[in-house]
Design an enzyme around this catalytic site. Structure first.
Site, PDB file in Angstrom:
ATOM      1  N   CYS A  86       4.740 145.615  20.659  1.00  0.00           N
ATOM      2  CA  CYS A  86       5.495 145.976  19.468  1.00  0.00           C
ATOM      3  C   CYS A  86       6.984 145.946  19.792  1.00  0.00           C
ATOM      4  O   CYS A  86       7.411 146.440  20.830  1.00  0.00           O
ATOM      5  CB  CYS A  86       5.148 147.350  18.902  1.00  0.00           C
ATOM      6  N   ARG A 110       7.073 140.466  22.168  1.00  0.00           N
ATOM      7  CA  ARG A 110       6.414 141.748  22.426  1.00  0.00           C
ATOM      8  C   ARG A 110       5.177 141.959  21.556  1.00  0.00           C
ATOM      9  O   ARG A 110       4.426 142.925  21.756  1.00  0.00           O
ATOM     10  CB  ARG A 110       7.391 142.898  22.168  1.00  0.00           C
ATOM     11  N   TRP A 117       2.020 144.442  17.742  1.00  0.00           N
ATOM     12  CA  TRP A 117       0.840 144.085  18.535  1.00  0.00           C
ATOM     13  C   TRP A 117      -0.192 145.156  18.193  1.00  0.00           C
ATOM     14  O   TRP A 117      -0.029 146.320  18.548  1.00  0.00           O
ATOM     15  CB  TRP A 117       1.171 144.093  20.023  1.00  0.00           C
ATOM     16  N   ASN A 165       6.385 152.201  18.039  1.00  0.00           N
ATOM     17  CA  ASN A 165       5.800 151.456  19.158  1.00  0.00           C
ATOM     18  C   ASN A 165       5.107 152.493  20.031  1.00  0.00           C
ATOM     19  O   ASN A 165       5.705 153.507  20.385  1.00  0.00           O
ATOM     20  CB  ASN A 165       6.930 150.743  19.935  1.00  0.00           C
ATOM     21  N   GLY A 166       3.827 152.246  20.376  1.00  0.00           N
ATOM     22  CA  GLY A 166       3.095 153.203  21.216  1.00  0.00           C
ATOM     23  C   GLY A 166       1.815 153.637  20.532  1.00  0.00           C
ATOM     24  O   GLY A 166       1.380 153.013  19.556  1.00  0.00           O
ATOM     25  N   GLU A 208      -3.751 133.710  40.323  1.00  0.00           N
ATOM     26  CA  GLU A 208      -2.625 133.562  39.390  1.00  0.00           C
ATOM     27  C   GLU A 208      -2.752 132.260  38.583  1.00  0.00           C
ATOM     28  O   GLU A 208      -2.486 132.238  37.384  1.00  0.00           O
ATOM     29  CB  GLU A 208      -1.310 133.616  40.184  1.00  0.00           C
ATOM     30  N   LYS A 223      -2.970 132.127  34.538  1.00  0.00           N
ATOM     31  CA  LYS A 223      -2.032 131.345  33.706  1.00  0.00           C
ATOM     32  C   LYS A 223      -2.809 130.440  32.754  1.00  0.00           C
ATOM     33  O   LYS A 223      -2.490 130.343  31.580  1.00  0.00           O
ATOM     34  CB  LYS A 223      -1.110 130.475  34.571  1.00  0.00           C
ATOM     35  N   GLU A 252      -4.464 132.426  29.888  1.00  0.00           N
ATOM     36  CA  GLU A 252      -3.497 132.957  28.921  1.00  0.00           C
ATOM     37  C   GLU A 252      -2.968 131.886  27.984  1.00  0.00           C
ATOM     38  O   GLU A 252      -2.795 132.135  26.793  1.00  0.00           O
ATOM     39  CB  GLU A 252      -2.280 133.535  29.664  1.00  0.00           C
ATOM     40  N   HIS A 288     -21.007 132.316  47.586  1.00  0.00           N
ATOM     41  CA  HIS A 288     -21.843 133.502  47.364  1.00  0.00           C
ATOM     42  C   HIS A 288     -22.172 133.687  45.884  1.00  0.00           C
ATOM     43  O   HIS A 288     -22.522 134.795  45.474  1.00  0.00           O
ATOM     44  CB  HIS A 288     -21.149 134.747  47.926  1.00  0.00           C
ATOM     45  N   LYS A 308       4.142 140.722  25.635  1.00  0.00           N
ATOM     46  CA  LYS A 308       4.862 140.638  26.895  1.00  0.00           C
ATOM     47  C   LYS A 308       4.817 141.948  27.667  1.00  0.00           C
ATOM     48  O   LYS A 308       4.604 141.976  28.860  1.00  0.00           O
ATOM     49  CB  LYS A 308       6.308 140.250  26.606  1.00  0.00           C
TER      50      LYS A 308
HETATM   51  O1  M6R Z   1       5.646 143.780  33.122  1.00  0.00           O
HETATM   52  P1  M6R Z   1       4.542 143.831  34.132  1.00  0.00           P
HETATM   53  O2  M6R Z   1       4.791 142.960  35.308  1.00  0.00           O
HETATM   54  O3  M6R Z   1       4.215 145.229  34.547  1.00  0.00           O
HETATM   55  O4  M6R Z   1       3.292 143.269  33.373  1.00  0.00           O
HETATM   56  C1  M6R Z   1       2.024 143.226  33.968  1.00  0.00           C
HETATM   57  C2  M6R Z   1       1.087 142.316  33.204  1.00  0.00           C
HETATM   58  O5  M6R Z   1       0.907 142.780  31.900  1.00  0.00           O
HETATM   59  C3  M6R Z   1       1.626 140.879  33.149  1.00  0.00           C
HETATM   60  O6  M6R Z   1       1.844 140.359  34.427  1.00  0.00           O
HETATM   61  C4  M6R Z   1       0.617 139.968  32.408  1.00  0.00           C
HETATM   62  O7  M6R Z   1      -0.539 139.817  33.155  1.00  0.00           O
HETATM   63  C5  M6R Z   1       1.275 138.624  32.107  1.00  0.00           C
HETATM   64  N1  M6R Z   1       0.938 138.219  30.783  1.00  0.00           N
HETATM   65  C6  M6R Z   1       0.881 137.563  33.063  1.00  0.00           C
HETATM   66  O8  M6R Z   1       1.352 136.311  32.718  1.00  0.00           O
END
Ligand code: M6R
Length: 612
Positions: free
Chosen positions: A2, A27, A74, A100-101, A485, A489, A492, A508, A607
C-alpha cells in the site's frame, strides 16, 4: 505494501497526489483512490486496478483542491474491488482516511460499532477504524485529533493513517506505528508519503515520523505529538536521492534499468569503504561492534525473500572466513517459534526496504532477548535501520521494480565486506587472502558489466524456453543460494513454476520431474564444487533434461554437455555469486516480457511487505 500520498498547500493537490501514486504504485496496485475537499465538500474517486484506471475514472470531474489524500492498495482485508479501495469514509461522510497496515482487532471493533448501529460498505479494517474514530469524536464531543489519539490507543496492529476532515478543511492528520511515513516540508506546503519518491521533486527537506507519533499538518505548520499528546520536535533531514534515480531513464522497465545499473550500484556499495590499493576496509557502522562480532558465539541472519538468499551466501562466506557458526532464518519463522537467542548472539537483519514487517518483528523479539542487532539495509532512515544497533547501508539507490535485483548484489557486496572485517578483527584470515579478496571485490563491478553484455544471448535463450511449464535451478556451495534466487526471479516475473535446489539434493527427489520438457538451469561457475556439479549435469542429461549452464570463461567441459551455455567472467568463488546471478535476472526478465507480463508490477506482489 500500500502506498500513501497526501498534500496540503498552495498547489493544486490532485496532480501532486496522482503523480505521487504513480511513483508509489510499486507498493501495491490492486486499486487506487483519492479524496479531496472541493467547494468545502469531501469528494472521493476510487477504482479497482492500477492508478491509470482511477485516473481515467476521475477524468473530467472537478478535482480542484488544495488538500488531498490518496492511496494505492495491496489487498489484505477484502478482495481488490471499487468498494474496498481507499479512501474510506466515516459513517457521517465527513472524515476520509487512507491506511497502510493491518488493524488486527478490527473484528472486535466492528462488532462494537455494529451494535451501535454503524453500517459498512466495504470489507476492510480501514473502514472500521475511521468509523471508530468518528464514533469517539461524537460520543466524546472532541476534535478529530483527540479522537484519533484515543482510537489508536485501542488499536492492535500496524498502521499509517492519513485523515482529511470536512469540518477542518485546512488540516491533515496522520499517524504511524510499524509502517513508514515521510513528511516533506516545503514553503507553504506539506507532503506526506510512504516513502520519499513522491516528495523529492518538490522538496529535499523531510521528517521521518516515528512509531506512536501523530502529525498535524497545515500548509504552513507542522506539529508532531506523541500518543500522550506531548509535542515532539521534528527532526528535519536532507534527502540524498535525485529525481533521475526514480525514473526509467529510457529503459522499458525499472527492472531492466536496475539490472543494468549494477556495475555502478556495486561500486557505490564499496565506495569509501574498500580500498584495494592501500589494503584497507572501513565500515563505520560496525566500528563499535567489531569486538562483539569477532567474539560472537553465533551469528543469526534474519531476512525474507531475496534478502534471505543474500543471507545464505553470507553464511557460507562468514563460516569460511571467520569460523563463526551462522544460521540464516526466515524472519517470519524465527519470530514465532520462540528461538534460543541470548548474550553472545549477533543478529544481522538484511532488508532492501528496511520496512519488511516479518524482519522487523524478528529483530524486536531478538532485541528483547538481549542480542545485538545489526542491519544491512538499502533505505536510509528506514524502520529496520533505526531499530538496529549498528550496520551498513547497501547504497544501491531506490529500487522500484518489485523484483529485487540491484539491491541483492549490493547486499552480497556488503555482506562480503562484513565477513572480511570480522575475519580481520578475529585474526582468522591471512593478510594475503584478505588482500586477494579486496582485489576480487574491487574488480567485481567491471566483471558484472561484462556479464551484462550477455543480454542479447540471454534474450534468445529466454525465447527458446519461455513456454516451459516448470524450471529447475541447481547450484552448489556459494552458487546454491543463487539457484534459489534465479528460481524466485522467474516465478515472480513470468509466473512459471520454478524450484531451486542444491544440485546434489536433486537426486533425492526432484530428479523425478526431469524429462525432455524440463529446462534445468545449472549455476556451475569454476569453484571447489566444479567436479561434483559436472556429475550432476550428467545425471540430468542422462534423463534427457534440457541443461542451461552458467559457466566461467575457459571452461570446455560443461559447454560440451549443456544445451545452452552462458559464459560469465571468472572470479574467486566467494565473489562469483555477484556475477553468476546477472544472467538469471536477465533470463527471468526476458521470459516475463516475452510472455507479455508487467515485470515491474507482477501480479499479487508488492515491493515492501509491511504486513506479517
Ligand atoms: O525489503 P526486503 O528486502 O526486506 O524484502 C524482502 C522480500 O519481500 C523481497 O526480497 C521479495 O522477495 C522480492 N520481491 C524479491 O524479488
Amino acid at each position: 505494501m500500500c502506498g500513501i500520498v497526501a498534500y496540503i498547500g498552495h498547489r493544486e493537490a490532485y496532480p501532486v497526489v496522482l503523480k505521487g501514486l504513480k511513483r508509489l504504485e510499486y507498493r501495491g496496485y490492486d486499486s487506487a483512490g483519492v479524496a479531496l475537499l472541493n467547494g468545502g465538500k469531501l469528494k472521493v474517486y476510487k477504482k479497482k486496478g492500477k492508478v491509470a484506471e482511477m485516473e481515467e475514472y476521475a477524468m473530467g470531474k472537478d478535482v480542484k483542491s488544495h488538500i488531498a489524500i490518496a492511496h494505492t492498495r495491496w489487498a489484505t482485508h477484502g478482495e481488490p474491488s471499487d468498494r474496498n479501495a481507499h479512501p474510506h469514509l466515516s459513517g457521517d461522510g465527513k472524515l476520509a482516511m487512507v491506511h497502510n497496515g493491518i488493524i488486527e482487532n478490527y473484528m472486535q471493533l466492528k462488532q462494537e460499532l455494529l451494535n451501535k448501529g454503524h453500517q459498512f460498505s466495504s470489507d476492510t479494517d480501514t473502514e472500521v477504524l475511521i468509523h471508530f474514530i468518528q464514533e469517539i469524536k461524537q460520543s466524546n464531543d472532541c476534535s478529530t485529533e483527540e479522537a484519533v489519539r484515543i482510537a489508536l490507543k485501542r488499536v492492535v496492529g500496524a498502521y499509517v493513517i492519513v485523515i482529511v476532515d470536512e469540518d477542518n478543511p485546512g488540516t491533515l492528520i496522520a499517524a504511524r506505528k510499524g509502517s513508514p511515513l515521510v513528511i516533506g516540508v516545503g514553503k507553504g506546503e506539506h507532503f506526506l508519503a510512504s516513502d520519499a519518491s513522491p516528495i523529492v521533486e518538490y522538496t529535499k527537506e523531510v521528517v521521518y515520523v516515528n512509531d506512536y507519533e501523530i502529525a498535524i499538518l497545515r500548509a504552513d505548520e507542522l506539529i508532531l505529538k506523541n500518543i500522550s499528546n506531548e509535542i515532539q520536535t521534528p527532526y528535519i533531514q536532507k534527502l540524498d536521492i535525485e529525481l533521475a534515480a526514480i525514473e526509467k531513464g529510457g529503459y522499458d522497465h525499472f527492472m531492466l534499468k536496475e539490472v543494468f545499473e549494477q556495475p555502478q550500484t556495486i561500486f557505490d556499495s564499496l565506495r569509501g569503504r574498500l580500498d584495494a590499493k592501500s589494503g584497507t576496509l572501513t565500515l563505520g557502522g560496525l566500528r563499535e561492534h567489531l569486538d562483539t562480532l569477532a567474539a560472537a558465539r553465533r551469528i543469526i541472519i534474519v531476512a525474507c525473500g531475496t534478502s534471505w538468499h543474500a543471507g545464505l551466501v553470507a553464511e557460507y562466506i562468514i563460516e569460511e572466513l571467520c569460523r563463526i557458526p551462522v544460521e540464516v532464518e526466515y524472519a517470519s519463522e524465527f519470530r514465532y517459534r520462540n528461538p534460543v537467542v541470548g548474550k553472545g548472539d549477533v543478529i544481522i537483519a538484511v532488508s532492501q526496504s528496511g520496512e519488511t514487517a516479518d524482519t522487523l518483528v524478528a529483530m524486536e523479539s531478538a532485541k528483547e532477548k538481549g542480542a545485538i542487532i545489526l542491519g544491512v539495509c538499502n533505505v536510509v532512515g528506514s524502520s529496520i535501520a533505526r531499530l538496529s544497533n549498528g550496520g551498513v547501508y547497501t547504497h544501491a539507490g531506490p529500487e522500484i521494480g518489485v523484483a529485487s535485483t540491484k539491491a541483492f548484489t549490493a547486499q552480497l557486496a556488503v555482506l562480503a565486506m562484513i565477513a572480511l572485517k570480522i575475519a580481520q578483527a578475529k585474526g582468522s584470515i591471512t593478510e594475503q587472502r584478505f588482500q586477494h579478496l579486496l582485489d576480487e571485490l574491487h574488480d567485481v563491478s567491471e566483471k558484472v558489466a561484462t556479464a551484462l553484455l550477455l543480454n542479447d544471448q540471454v534474450k534468445v535463450i529466454a525465447e527458446k524456453y519461455k513456454d516451459a511449464r516448470d524450471f529447475l535451478y541447481l547450484g552448489r556451495g556459494y552458487n546454491f543460494p543463487i539457484a534459489l534466487e534465479g528460481a524466485l526471479k522467474l516465478k515472480e516475473i513470468s509466473y512459471i513454476h520454478a524450484e531451486g535446489y542444491p544440485a546434489a539434493e536433486m537426486k533425492h527427489g526432484p530428479i523425478a520431474l526431469v524429462d525432455e520438457n524440463l529446462p534445468v538451469v545449472f549455476v556451475a561457475t569454476k569453484d571447489s564444487y566444479y567436479e561434483k556439479i559436472v556429475s550432476n549435469i550428467q545425471e540430468i542429461k542422462a534423463r534427457k533434461g534440457k541443461v542451461i549452464a552458467i559457466t566461467t570463461e575457459g571452461d570446455a567441459m560443461i559447454p560440451s554437455m549443456a544445451d545452452d551455455v552462458i559464459v560469465v567472467p571468472e572470479a574467486d568463488e566467494l565473489v562469483a555469486p555477484i556475477i553468476s546471478v546477472i544472467p538469471l535476472q536477465l533470463l527471468a526478465y526476458h521470459i516475463g516480457v516475452s510472455k507479455g507480463f508487467d515485470v515491474d508490477k507482477p501480479r499479487n506482489l508488492a515491493k515492501s511487505v509491511t504486513v506479517e
